[in-house]
Design a protein around this motif. Sequence first.
Motif, PDB file in Angstrom:
ATOM      1  N   ASP A 145      10.763 -11.993  -2.425  1.00 29.17           N
ATOM      2  CA  ASP A 145      10.685 -11.032  -1.328  1.00 29.17           C
ATOM      3  C   ASP A 145       9.878  -9.831  -1.807  1.00 29.17           C
ATOM      4  OD1 ASP A 145      11.037  -9.353   0.827  1.00 29.17           O
ATOM      5  OD2 ASP A 145      13.168  -9.819   1.075  1.00 29.17           O
ATOM      6  N   ALA A 147       7.975  -7.787  -0.086  1.00 30.12           N
ATOM      7  CA  ALA A 147       8.135  -6.610   0.770  1.00 30.12           C
ATOM      8  C   ALA A 147       9.371  -5.799   0.359  1.00 30.12           C
ATOM      9  CB  ALA A 147       8.255  -7.036   2.230  1.00 30.12           C
ATOM     10  N   ARG A 148      10.472  -6.478   0.130  1.00 26.73           N
ATOM     11  CA  ARG A 148      11.700  -5.776  -0.262  1.00 26.73           C
ATOM     12  C   ARG A 148      11.547  -5.131  -1.634  1.00 26.73           C
ATOM     13  NH1 ARG A 148      17.833  -8.351  -0.405  1.00 26.73           N
ATOM     14  NH2 ARG A 148      18.911  -6.411  -0.969  1.00 26.73           N
ATOM     15  N   VAL A 152       9.464  -1.858   1.532  1.00 25.15           N
ATOM     16  CA  VAL A 152       8.857  -1.718   2.855  1.00 25.15           C
ATOM     17  C   VAL A 152       9.351  -2.843   3.762  1.00 25.15           C
ATOM     18  CG1 VAL A 152       6.797  -0.563   1.972  1.00 25.15           C
ATOM     19  CG2 VAL A 152       6.827  -3.063   2.133  1.00 25.15           C
ATOM     20  N   GLU A 153       9.230  -2.625   5.081  1.00 27.12           N
ATOM     21  CA  GLU A 153       9.600  -3.658   6.049  1.00 27.12           C
ATOM     22  C   GLU A 153       8.625  -4.826   5.997  1.00 27.12           C
ATOM     23  OE1 GLU A 153      12.254  -3.908   8.163  1.00 27.12           O
ATOM     24  OE2 GLU A 153      13.063  -2.193   7.074  1.00 27.12           O
ATOM     25  N   HIS A 154       7.363  -4.494   5.842  1.00 25.66           N
ATOM     26  CA  HIS A 154       6.337  -5.529   5.697  1.00 25.66           C
ATOM     27  C   HIS A 154       5.176  -4.956   4.892  1.00 25.66           C
ATOM     28  CE1 HIS A 154       3.610  -3.673   8.664  1.00 25.66           C
ATOM     29  NE2 HIS A 154       4.685  -3.490   9.426  1.00 25.66           N
ATOM     30  N   GLY A 188       7.058 -10.098   5.085  1.00 25.74           N
ATOM     31  CA  GLY A 188       7.618  -9.350   6.212  1.00 25.74           C
ATOM     32  C   GLY A 188       6.753  -9.422   7.454  1.00 25.74           C
ATOM     33  N   TRP A 189       5.567 -10.054   7.338  1.00 29.91           N
ATOM     34  CA  TRP A 189       4.608 -10.075   8.446  1.00 29.91           C
ATOM     35  C   TRP A 189       5.123 -10.880   9.640  1.00 29.91           C
ATOM     36  CZ3 TRP A 189       1.002  -6.640   8.668  1.00 29.91           C
ATOM     37  CH2 TRP A 189      -0.078  -6.767   9.541  1.00 29.91           C
ATOM     38  N   LYS A 191       8.296 -11.472  10.606  1.00 34.95           N
ATOM     39  CA  LYS A 191       9.358 -10.748  11.317  1.00 34.95           C
ATOM     40  C   LYS A 191       8.783  -9.608  12.147  1.00 34.95           C
ATOM     41  CE  LYS A 191      13.760  -8.363  10.638  1.00 34.95           C
ATOM     42  NZ  LYS A 191      14.766  -7.899   9.643  1.00 34.95           N
ATOM     43  N   ALA A 192       7.734  -8.988  11.633  1.00 30.10           N
ATOM     44  CA  ALA A 192       7.160  -7.827  12.309  1.00 30.10           C
ATOM     45  C   ALA A 192       6.365  -8.202  13.555  1.00 30.10           C
ATOM     46  CB  ALA A 192       6.267  -7.054  11.340  1.00 30.10           C
TER      47      ALA A 192
END
Length: 255
Positions: A145, A147-148, A152-154, A188-189, A191-192
């Motif tokens: 992960d 992003a995590r 960041v969220e993504h 994260g892309w 989910k965003a």
Amino acid sequence: MRWCEKARFTGSPRINTRRRSGSAAAAETLSALHGVQVGRVIELSTTFGRDMPQGPPDSFYGFRLGWHRTPKALTSKESPGFDFSMDVIHASPHLGTHIDGLAHISCHGRMFGGHELADSFTDFGWTKNGMEHSRPVIGRGILLDVARAKGVEHLPDRYEITPEDVGATLEAQGTELRSGDSVLVRTGWMKAWYDSAPDAYFASQPGVGPDASLWLYDRGMALLGTDTSGTEVIPMPDPERTTHGVMLVDRGVHL
């Protein structure tokens, strides 16, 4: 030979020795199954249908559902004791969740194994590197992960994941990469943007750079997956050196 890296047109293609068969594959499968501690199934597939995000039609064709046969009772006074309907799907297998076959990508007129495209294609499709030659994926998988790990969220649009990012994520998670692992990278892309703005999702993306994919491969990775449609940065910064090329064409690693 590295067909996707022009500077190295000598030698022979490196075969992905992790795509094993026979007793070696059986041992890897048993080892992975012995590691299962919780009988939980995690669904990773996207939903297929005519309303699914499909990307540019010139690249991905699209998804169309039609009817080949409907029950007679719908169109006549006949209502036999046994009747049936039959639908037809017209779609590219590259939509939604999928695995890139080794015939999917070519570099300078050749695909994995050094096969020339002109000698490997007929009216009935490819004669080399079809998915029928790839064994089922049963093994240990790890999630990175990124992003995590970056808080960041993504990841930013068109951000290229580097070897340093991958190493830092493994360390932050306390995750060990082993030989034969399937590696899933989260940016994260999806989910965003996948559901809320599919055009933006497909238009440009962050992804795993060639150097990061090679870093993972050199440490045992057997398969690479991401939460994007393109695996690597889209649009590609350098079409002459891509993650698709160094993995699928040069090393026989599915994406």
